[in-house]
Design a protein around this motif. Structure first.
Motif: not given
Length: 382
Positions: A126, A158, A155, A161-162, A172, A309, A124, A49, A51-52
């Motif tokens: 998280k 993520q 983290q 990237a967004t 994406r 990633a 976000f 993934t 974004l992980d």
């Protein structure tokens, strides 16, 4: 090992090692030069993934069989360079580079996000941060918060990237990597330096000619509240029309400069992109791939410096998909911008035509756009 050098490493991996940066510096890649290195990473990566992202670990494994890869359309890869940080310090994205690889896989285009670009940063959950408008390099710091005074660059990647997706309209990213500047130095040291063209005279803000730190002014002793605290003699990189071999500390210093006569963050972006191309080319040279000790040193330096990633595919998938790319065909792109001043400096913004470039990226029309807008193409001249 000799047989493995016949295969190209994945372009995203080569890119991620160099930057880092600035990358990036931020980047140019895991420098997975050959099938043996590819298998080392493919067995280590267990979460695909984007974004992980995870930190690859060494693995002793036989080369995996070549897969039948089906990766359709253009590929977009996000490369981020950060200063060395521990988990008690919020990471800042000092170098942000996007690699766009068209559907035909014949070339690649590199373009940068200015670290001071003023953008909308989404909420976000998280990290417990709300939506904000700030400089883009803060997005990684916002997203990295774990609580209890701890931070995670993976983290934070993520949210970055967004945020970059919101600026570019790229829905994406297919893969990504984080490299720290300290790791970048080790990679270049393992390669024995790097050769690149110095396209203008550049004075170092930070170092003396021997590589030692410059002196601080009396008013800037014992604290970090001065924007430009240094004084005295400076290391100078002289313009050259032929490639110049830079030591690791010189390369890192050169691609981080943005102050002084003729210098801006946009110039720094150009130098970082030129460096990525230079180090990727050198990584595939006989000087590296036919020298087992040097190759092993580069592997070890890359493995300890990168968080990768690979997205929905493995590293080996990418190697097979992008093996026909020629490094000499990489095009570095200048995205014009300007400062925002509202009584004081607030950051940077892109000029309107940059939106048309992003549209061309999304619609896979970059070659045609650059033909119509040649000033967007960086060269080795000022």
């Amino acid at each position: 090992m000799a047989a493995s050098t016949k295969k190209r490493s994945p372009l995203w991996a080569r890119i991620c090692v160099g930057v880092g940066v600035g990358v990036l510096v931020a980047g140019a890649g895991t420098l997975v030069t050959g099938q043996a290195l590819i298998s080392k990473y493919s067995d280590a990566v267990t979460d695909n993934t984007l974004l992980d992202p995870i930190q690859p670990k060494p693995a002793e494994a036989a080369p995996a069989p070549e897969p039948d890869v089906d990766i359709d359309g253009a590929v977009n890869i996000l490369l981020v360079g950060i200063d060395p940080r521990d988990d008690r310090t919020a990471p800042l994205a000092d170098s942000i580079i996007v690699a766009h690889i068209p559907r035909d896989r014949h070339t690649a285009y590199l373009f940068s996000m200015p670290r001071d670009l003023r953008v909308d940063i989404p909420a976000f959950p998280k990290s417990g941060t709300g939506a904000d408008r700030d400089k883009i390099n803060a997005a990684m710091a916002y997203g990295s918060r774990l609580g209890n005074g701890k931070y995670s660059a993976a983290q934070g990647f993520q949210l970055l990237a967004t945020t970059v997706s919101g600026v570019t309209g790229i829905k994406r990213f297919d893969a990504g990597a984080i490299v720290n500047f300290g790791g970048f130095k080790k990679i270049v040291e393992a390669m024995g330096g790097v050769e690149m063209i110095i396209d203008m005279d550049v004075k170092s803000e930070h170092l003396k000619p021997d590589g030692s730190p410059r002196d601080r002014t009396p008013a800037c002793q014992g604290h970090h509240n001065c924007a430009r605290p240094y004084t005295g003699v400076q290391k100078i990189y002289k313009k050259s029309t032929k490639p110049v071999r830079l030591k690791a500390w010189e390369a890192l210093d050169y691609v981080r400069q943005r102050y002084g006569e003729g210098m801006t963050d946009y110039v720094r972006q150009r130098h970082q992109q030129q460096f990525i191309k230079a180090i990727a080319k050198q990584a595939m040279s006989r000087d590296v791939v036919t020298n087992p000790s040097k190759l092993l040193g580069v592997m070890d330096a890359a493995g300890g410096s990168l968080t990768v990633a690979p997205g929905d595919h493995t590293v080996l998938d990418w190697a097979m998909e992008l093996k026909s790319l020629n490094i000499d065909d990489i095009v570095t792109v200048n995205l014009p911008g300007e400062g925002i001043f509202e009584g004081e400096y607030k950051g940077e913004r892109f000029l309107p035509e940059v939106g048309e470039f992003f549209k061309a990226v999304r619609e896979e029309r970059v070659p045609a756009f650059l033909l119509d807008h040649p000033r967007f193409v960086n060269t080795d001249e000022e």
